[in-house]
Design a protein around this motif. Structure first.
Motif, short mmCIF file in Angstrom:
data_model
loop_
_atom_site.label_atom_id
_atom_site.label_comp_id
_atom_site.label_asym_id
_atom_site.label_seq_id
_atom_site.Cartn_x
_atom_site.Cartn_y
_atom_site.Cartn_z
N THR A 75 22.00 -17.27 -15.69
CA THR A 75 21.49 -16.26 -15.02
C THR A 75 22.53 -15.41 -14.30
O THR A 75 22.25 -14.10 -14.34
CB THR A 75 20.45 -16.70 -13.76
N GLN A 130 22.77 -17.82 -7.18
CA GLN A 130 21.95 -18.34 -8.08
C GLN A 130 22.26 -19.77 -7.92
O GLN A 130 21.13 -20.48 -8.27
CB GLN A 130 22.71 -17.87 -9.25
N GLN A 158 13.10 -13.29 -10.04
CA GLN A 158 14.50 -13.44 -10.33
C GLN A 158 15.21 -11.97 -10.10
O GLN A 158 16.39 -12.07 -9.67
CB GLN A 158 14.65 -13.70 -11.84
N SER A 180 21.47 -21.78 -14.03
CA SER A 180 22.08 -20.86 -12.75
C SER A 180 23.28 -19.99 -13.25
O SER A 180 23.17 -18.87 -13.15
CB SER A 180 22.38 -21.76 -11.81
#
Length: 403
Positions: free
Chosen positions: A120, A340, A324, A117
């Motif tokens: 990302t 996220q 995503q 997370s």
């Protein structure tokens, strides 16, 4: 607020994710043997389900918290904390003489796990919107590349010494921590805001995302994707041993072969697939490929069939980067880390429940037809299709950063 990021940041975050995947992949081929050693049980599927669910439970509680903290304190310190927790976990696994110590190690790892997370969110910070799908694909490809090396190395080491893969994983994560500590810059300027203790409540971010109706379908899709994906970590090594009498090395080779195919597919296909088919069709195409591969796996009678279907199986992952990328457009920049974290939390919630479900299914079918467990995954994917068909792909106004 944006800050200047050197060109080396992207390779470092990719290397961090890849090394983390190597550490994770090392333990998959030999975890069943380790559990047999400490529990003295023949069918260890329930224990694998419990260990996986415990990790996910801790992740469910703490991933949204760490995601929100990364918005306020920066991505870098949260990522370093996560890597340190992983190193401690593998040390527990390397030296644990009993089941309770194994469980404690997994709990620590789950508590500090924020790698995916935060990575990302980091890429979101440094990437223009038009490059995000490609970079998310590369991120997933790096994770897949870690599985090229990790399971093969873990299987080979495990055949010589059951604890050797865990020691190697601890060393790799320590090196990963050092790499990030020395070379990874911060991608987001800390806000300097006083941390609201109420914001550390893991249910508060969930209430926030539940209040944003436009985010619910995407969150549900992430949940369902994760539900289907949990079966592999729980059942792959058990099924390989029971169906084909694979040892640790062959289990590692099978996972490594999948890693090769997945790395190639996710490095080169998500961007072109989204441009050619659109995001919805890319997601559904990935689901269709996964289901075809699962049917073959369920009825396979020879090992070569599993290796032959690997390219189609790997194509099942091309929809995740498209999803995503779509998700990042739904919230404002100052909520990316929180969102996220919430997505990671929804994934973890599925990961709490599904390992227990799939391990129970495998426990029931093992004596008669081990491959039947793969048919249960197709049922989960079937539930995903109407969610994707009902998903709005139109550009939306990002959710307010207030609230």
């Amino acid at each position: 607020m944006k800050i200047a990021i050197p060109a080396t940041a992207l390779p470092v975050i990719f290397a961090t994710v890849a090394l983390d995947a190597v550490g994770i992949g090392l333990i998959f081929p030999i975890l069943p043997a380790l559990l047999r050693e400490v529990t003295h049980a023949d069918n260890v599927a329930p224990y694998i389900g419990i260990m996986t669910a415990l990790y996910a439970l801790m992740q469910f509680v703490f991933a949204p918290v760490l995601g929100a903290l990364s918005d306020r304190l920066g991505r870098r310190p949260v990522l370093l904390l996560s890597l340190a927790g992983a190193a401690v976990n593998y040390l527990f696994l390397a030296f644990a003489p009993s089941l309770w110590m194994l469980l404690l190690g997994r709990a620590i790892a789950g508590l500090t796990s924020a790698n995916v997370s935060v990575a990302t969110a980091y890429i979101t910070d440094i990437s223009p919107e038009e490059t995000r799908a490609r970079r998310f694909g590369l991120l997933n490809a790096m994770f897949g590349a870690g599985f090229i090396i990790g399971p093969v190395l873990g299987g080979a080491l495990g055949d010589y010494g059951l604890r050797l893969p865990f020691m190697a994983a601890a060393i790799l994560n320590a090196g990963n921590l050092l790499l990030a500590l020395l070379t990874l810059p911060e991608s987001r300027r800390p806000t300097g805001e006083k941390i609201d203790l109420l914001a550390l409540n893991p249910l508060r971010p969930l209430r926030w995302v539940l209040s944003q109706k436009s985010l619910l379908p995407i969150t549900a899709i992430f949940f369902t994707f994760s539900a289907a994906g949990e079966v592999y970590g729980v059942c792959w090594a058990l099924w390989g041993h029971d169906a084909f009498e694979w040892n640790g090395l062959w289990i590692g080779l099978s996972l490594g072969a999948f890693g090769v195919c997945q790395a190639l597919a996710q490095a080169f296909l998500p961007g072109p697939a989204v441009k050619l088919l659109g995001e919805r069709a890319t997601i559904l195409g990935g689901v269709a490929c996964a289901c075809m591969a699962l049917v073959v796996m369920a009825f396979a009678t020879r090992s070569w069939m599993i290796f032959a279907i690997m390219p189609v199986f790997a194509l099942g992952g091309i929809g995740a980067p498209a999803l995503q990328s779509l998700a990042t457009r739904q919230v404002a920049e100052d909520r990316q880390g929180q969102f996220q974290g919430v997505l990671a939390s929804s994934v973890s919630l599925a990961s709490v429940l599904c390992p227990l479900v799939f391990s129970s299914i495998y426990f029931g079918v093992r004596a008669y037809w081990p491959g039947a467990v793969w048919l249960s995954v197709i049922v989960v994917y079937a539930a995903l299709v109407p969610l994707v068909l009902g998903l709005s792909l139109a550009s939306t106004t990002p959710a307010s950063s207030r609230g």
